[in-house]
Design a protein around this motif. Sequence first.
Motif, PDB file in Angstrom:
ATOM      1  N   LEU A  24     -18.519  23.494   2.925  1.00  0.00           N
ATOM      2  CA  LEU A  24     -17.233  23.777   3.453  1.00  0.00           C
ATOM      3  C   LEU A  24     -16.479  22.800   2.627  1.00  0.00           C
ATOM      4  O   LEU A  24     -16.590  21.545   2.776  1.00  0.00           O
ATOM      5  N   LEU A  25     -15.307  23.096   1.878  1.00  0.00           N
ATOM      6  CA  LEU A  25     -14.529  22.392   0.841  1.00  0.00           C
ATOM      7  C   LEU A  25     -13.079  22.167   1.488  1.00  0.00           C
ATOM      8  O   LEU A  25     -12.521  23.389   1.853  1.00  0.00           O
ATOM      9  N   PHE A  26     -12.493  20.963   1.740  1.00  0.00           N
ATOM     10  CA  PHE A  26     -11.235  20.798   1.895  1.00  0.00           C
ATOM     11  C   PHE A  26     -10.686  19.771   1.294  1.00  0.00           C
ATOM     12  O   PHE A  26     -11.394  18.744   1.063  1.00  0.00           O
ATOM     13  N   THR A  27      -9.346  19.675   1.130  1.00  0.00           N
ATOM     14  CA  THR A  27      -8.908  18.370   0.416  1.00  0.00           C
ATOM     15  C   THR A  27      -7.711  17.729   1.300  1.00  0.00           C
ATOM     16  O   THR A  27      -6.776  18.222   1.774  1.00  0.00           O
ATOM     17  N   HIS A  28      -7.975  16.419   1.570  1.00  0.00           N
ATOM     18  CA  HIS A  28      -6.859  15.665   2.534  1.00  0.00           C
ATOM     19  C   HIS A  28      -6.518  14.534   1.674  1.00  0.00           C
ATOM     20  O   HIS A  28      -7.357  13.439   1.430  1.00  0.00           O
ATOM     21  N   ILE A  29      -5.549  14.429   0.709  1.00  0.00           N
ATOM     22  CA  ILE A  29      -5.268  13.384  -0.229  1.00  0.00           C
ATOM     23  C   ILE A  29      -4.975  12.124   0.510  1.00  0.00           C
ATOM     24  O   ILE A  29      -4.727  11.080  -0.158  1.00  0.00           O
ATOM     25  N   ASN A  30      -4.437  12.030   1.733  1.00  0.00           N
ATOM     26  CA  ASN A  30      -3.998  10.809   2.527  1.00  0.00           C
ATOM     27  C   ASN A  30      -5.168  10.518   3.450  1.00  0.00           C
ATOM     28  O   ASN A  30      -4.813  10.031   4.343  1.00  0.00           O
ATOM     29  N   PHE A  31      -6.278  10.976   3.139  1.00  0.00           N
ATOM     30  CA  PHE A  31      -7.533  10.583   4.075  1.00  0.00           C
ATOM     31  C   PHE A  31      -7.550   9.301   4.421  1.00  0.00           C
ATOM     32  O   PHE A  31      -7.820   8.787   5.599  1.00  0.00           O
ATOM     33  N   HIS A  32      -7.338   8.220   3.503  1.00  0.00           N
ATOM     34  CA  HIS A  32      -7.458   6.939   3.634  1.00  0.00           C
ATOM     35  C   HIS A  32      -6.516   6.263   4.401  1.00  0.00           C
ATOM     36  O   HIS A  32      -6.474   5.017   4.955  1.00  0.00           O
ATOM     37  N   ARG A  33      -5.363   7.087   4.789  1.00  0.00           N
ATOM     38  CA  ARG A  33      -4.327   6.541   5.675  1.00  0.00           C
ATOM     39  C   ARG A  33      -4.469   7.185   7.027  1.00  0.00           C
ATOM     40  O   ARG A  33      -3.497   7.092   8.021  1.00  0.00           O
ATOM     41  N   ASP A  34      -5.524   7.989   7.219  1.00  0.00           N
ATOM     42  CA  ASP A  34      -5.789   8.563   8.849  1.00  0.00           C
ATOM     43  C   ASP A  34      -6.894   7.778   9.270  1.00  0.00           C
ATOM     44  O   ASP A  34      -7.974   7.894   9.009  1.00  0.00           O
ATOM     45  N   PRO A  35      -6.378   6.746  10.177  1.00  0.00           N
ATOM     46  CA  PRO A  35      -7.572   6.150  10.798  1.00  0.00           C
ATOM     47  C   PRO A  35      -8.311   6.614  11.788  1.00  0.00           C
ATOM     48  O   PRO A  35      -9.603   6.128  11.856  1.00  0.00           O
ATOM     49  N   VAL A  36      -7.860   7.663  12.656  1.00  0.00           N
ATOM     50  CA  VAL A  36      -8.372   8.547  13.281  1.00  0.00           C
ATOM     51  C   VAL A  36      -9.723   9.331  12.764  1.00  0.00           C
ATOM     52  O   VAL A  36     -11.002   9.136  12.995  1.00  0.00           O
ATOM     53  N   LEU A  37      -9.570   9.934  11.553  1.00  0.00           N
ATOM     54  CA  LEU A  37     -10.623  10.714  10.608  1.00  0.00           C
ATOM     55  C   LEU A  37     -11.286   9.737   9.898  1.00  0.00           C
ATOM     56  O   LEU A  37     -12.812   9.978   9.825  1.00  0.00           O
ATOM     57  N   MET A  38     -10.965   8.715   9.760  1.00  0.00           N
ATOM     58  CA  MET A  38     -11.599   7.508   8.791  1.00  0.00           C
ATOM     59  C   MET A  38     -12.721   7.233   9.691  1.00  0.00           C
ATOM     60  O   MET A  38     -13.945   6.808   9.160  1.00  0.00           O
ATOM     61  N   GLU A  39     -12.216   6.764  10.740  1.00  0.00           N
ATOM     62  CA  GLU A  39     -13.360   6.337  12.021  1.00  0.00           C
ATOM     63  C   GLU A  39     -14.343   7.432  12.127  1.00  0.00           C
ATOM     64  O   GLU A  39     -15.477   6.920  12.172  1.00  0.00           O
ATOM     65  N   ARG A  40     -13.758   8.503  12.274  1.00  0.00           N
ATOM     66  CA  ARG A  40     -14.892   9.730  12.966  1.00  0.00           C
ATOM     67  C   ARG A  40     -15.652  10.102  11.744  1.00  0.00           C
ATOM     68  O   ARG A  40     -16.900  10.352  11.983  1.00  0.00           O
ATOM     69  N   TRP A  41     -15.110  10.332  10.695  1.00  0.00           N
ATOM     70  CA  TRP A  41     -15.797  11.040   9.464  1.00  0.00           C
ATOM     71  C   TRP A  41     -16.310   9.932   8.190  1.00  0.00           C
ATOM     72  O   TRP A  41     -16.880  10.389   7.453  1.00  0.00           O
ATOM     73  N   GLY A  42     -15.983   8.772   8.256  1.00  0.00           N
ATOM     74  CA  GLY A  42     -15.962   7.963   7.329  1.00  0.00           C
ATOM     75  C   GLY A  42     -17.192   7.562   6.761  1.00  0.00           C
ATOM     76  O   GLY A  42     -17.532   7.512   5.459  1.00  0.00           O
ATOM     77  N   ALA A  43     -18.348   7.682   7.609  1.00  0.00           N
ATOM     78  CA  ALA A  43     -19.638   7.470   7.554  1.00  0.00           C
ATOM     79  C   ALA A  43     -20.589   8.336   7.561  1.00  0.00           C
ATOM     80  O   ALA A  43     -21.791   8.331   7.578  1.00  0.00           O
ATOM     81  N   THR A  44     -19.912   9.596   7.556  1.00  0.00           N
ATOM     82  CA  THR A  44     -20.897  10.963   7.638  1.00  0.00           C
ATOM     83  C   THR A  44     -20.412  12.152   7.034  1.00  0.00           C
ATOM     84  O   THR A  44     -20.999  12.960   6.607  1.00  0.00           O
ATOM     85  N   VAL A  45     -19.110  12.080   6.472  1.00  0.00           N
ATOM     86  CA  VAL A  45     -18.862  13.129   5.359  1.00  0.00           C
ATOM     87  C   VAL A  45     -18.876  13.041   4.182  1.00  0.00           C
ATOM     88  O   VAL A  45     -18.050  11.992   3.665  1.00  0.00           O
ATOM     89  N   LYS A  46     -19.525  13.707   3.262  1.00  0.00           N
ATOM     90  CA  LYS A  46     -19.245  13.263   1.749  1.00  0.00           C
ATOM     91  C   LYS A  46     -17.777  13.636   1.265  1.00  0.00           C
ATOM     92  O   LYS A  46     -17.384  14.524   1.393  1.00  0.00           O
ATOM     93  N   THR A  47     -17.503  12.571   0.598  1.00  0.00           N
ATOM     94  CA  THR A  47     -16.304  12.474   0.176  1.00  0.00           C
ATOM     95  C   THR A  47     -15.862  12.025  -1.293  1.00  0.00           C
ATOM     96  O   THR A  47     -16.728  11.118  -1.831  1.00  0.00           O
ATOM     97  N   ILE A  48     -15.206  13.008  -2.039  1.00  0.00           N
ATOM     98  CA  ILE A  48     -15.093  12.360  -3.545  1.00  0.00           C
ATOM     99  C   ILE A  48     -13.616  11.868  -3.672  1.00  0.00           C
ATOM    100  O   ILE A  48     -12.541  12.308  -3.043  1.00  0.00           O
ATOM    101  N   TYR A  49     -13.713  10.942  -4.303  1.00  0.00           N
ATOM    102  CA  TYR A  49     -12.102  10.309  -4.595  1.00  0.00           C
ATOM    103  C   TYR A  49     -12.073  10.283  -6.213  1.00  0.00           C
ATOM    104  O   TYR A  49     -12.859   9.901  -7.060  1.00  0.00           O
ATOM    105  N   LEU A  50     -10.927  10.622  -6.603  1.00  0.00           N
ATOM    106  CA  LEU A  50     -10.536  10.585  -8.360  1.00  0.00           C
ATOM    107  C   LEU A  50      -9.596   9.447  -8.281  1.00  0.00           C
ATOM    108  O   LEU A  50      -8.583   9.395  -7.607  1.00  0.00           O
ATOM    109  N   VAL A  51      -9.687   8.487  -9.581  1.00  0.00           N
ATOM    110  CA  VAL A  51      -9.046   7.504  -9.683  1.00  0.00           C
ATOM    111  C   VAL A  51      -8.272   7.774 -11.128  1.00  0.00           C
ATOM    112  O   VAL A  51      -8.893   8.767 -11.918  1.00  0.00           O
ATOM    113  N   ARG A  52      -7.785   6.986 -11.793  1.00  0.00           N
ATOM    114  CA  ARG A  52      -6.960   7.135 -13.044  1.00  0.00           C
ATOM    115  C   ARG A  52      -6.553   6.062 -13.689  1.00  0.00           C
ATOM    116  O   ARG A  52      -6.165   4.885 -12.868  1.00  0.00           O
ATOM    117  N   ASP A  53      -6.431   5.884 -14.905  1.00  0.00           N
ATOM    118  CA  ASP A  53      -6.109   4.688 -15.654  1.00  0.00           C
ATOM    119  C   ASP A  53      -4.631   4.276 -15.120  1.00  0.00           C
ATOM    120  O   ASP A  53      -3.482   5.306 -14.793  1.00  0.00           O
TER     121      ASP A  53
END
Length: 368
Positions: free
Chosen positions: A125-154
């Motif tokens: 199941l794929l979904f995108t939440h580009i403000n995930f790092h600003r969501d303390p509830v989900l970060m606490e709940r999913w941060g160490a359990t849900v596989k997450t990909i971050y893209l960075v840029r020059d």
Amino acid sequence: MAGALVYIIHAVAVAGESVPTNMLLIGGFAKCGTSHLHRVLADHPKVFALRKELKPLPGKHQMFEEVIFFYAREVARVDVSSPVLIRDACRNNFNDNESKQECLRALPGKDDSLPAKKDIAPKILLFTHINFHRDPVLMERWGATVKTIYLVRDPAEYLWAAFNYWRTDLDANSAQKTSVGNFYRSPELFHELLLADGLLKWKMGLNGRTGEWFFLLQNETTSSSLKEKERLLLPKFHLLLRSEDLLDPHLTALALGKISSFTGLKAEDFNSSSFNTRTNAGYSASSKGILTVSEQTMVQSGVYELSGYRPMLCKTRIFIYQNYNAVCQVLAARYDVTYTACLSSTGKEACAEDGPREKKFIIPIFNR
């Protein structure tokens, strides 16, 4: 205090339900290629994608989580093979109207619906939440359990793209996204604003938090007060990629190899045609929008209609690299993400004496 109370209530309410293991999240960052990556992953036969840029409604984290967990369980079933079937399951699973509407909200709409997948479960199941790092509830709940990909840029390319895409608090127009005729942009204005501000921290898009992710990554590494579970990136569950590696045909295979290793998806099953489109490009007014797919596959990188298709000034690029050097040092040392010119003490390697170095080739570009 109210936010803390909501957090505690949510944590207690969902504590009894384990997080499904087949969830894959694109957690950011905005203007770094998330729309393109979402499209590439969604086209994989083993992936079921929810609506792009999905996040909880205010005060509805528990309901949001229940819906996401429902989808994760459903797409893993052998008898679920299309958005139509799972939409029916969504309607039948929730009794109260609010939860049912939340469930339907997460599904791809008419314009971004996906073709039926012909393979069988298990699916991711794929979904995108580009403000995930600003969501303390989900970060606490999913941060160490849900596989997450971050893209960075020059840093220079990111800030120049953001300047051409979003409004700033200096613009009279109230629209969040810029448009030709209603906003003024130029390389010279960009340079002057940088000189006046230092690091381009004025309010621009996304509630005025433009580029904050650079410093989040830096602070995560340098701060000794962060507990492991509070960190943005944990190696087992998080993958940090350069968006440029999905643009350069010489590096795409390497990027897909990393994604395949991280997700378990077979690299050979990715749809190669997905790489010949550009999603939410921003280089022209007609190419903006998270569902807008442009068929132009060969365009010049780093130029935008709003600024007359003129590149950023060489001296601006040097200035950005000098100011973001510490951030780039962290990206290279901790995350193996290297921007060579930004790592220089002067940043002058990015430019020739008579101006910016011109690219000697034209490459397909996607979400810039």
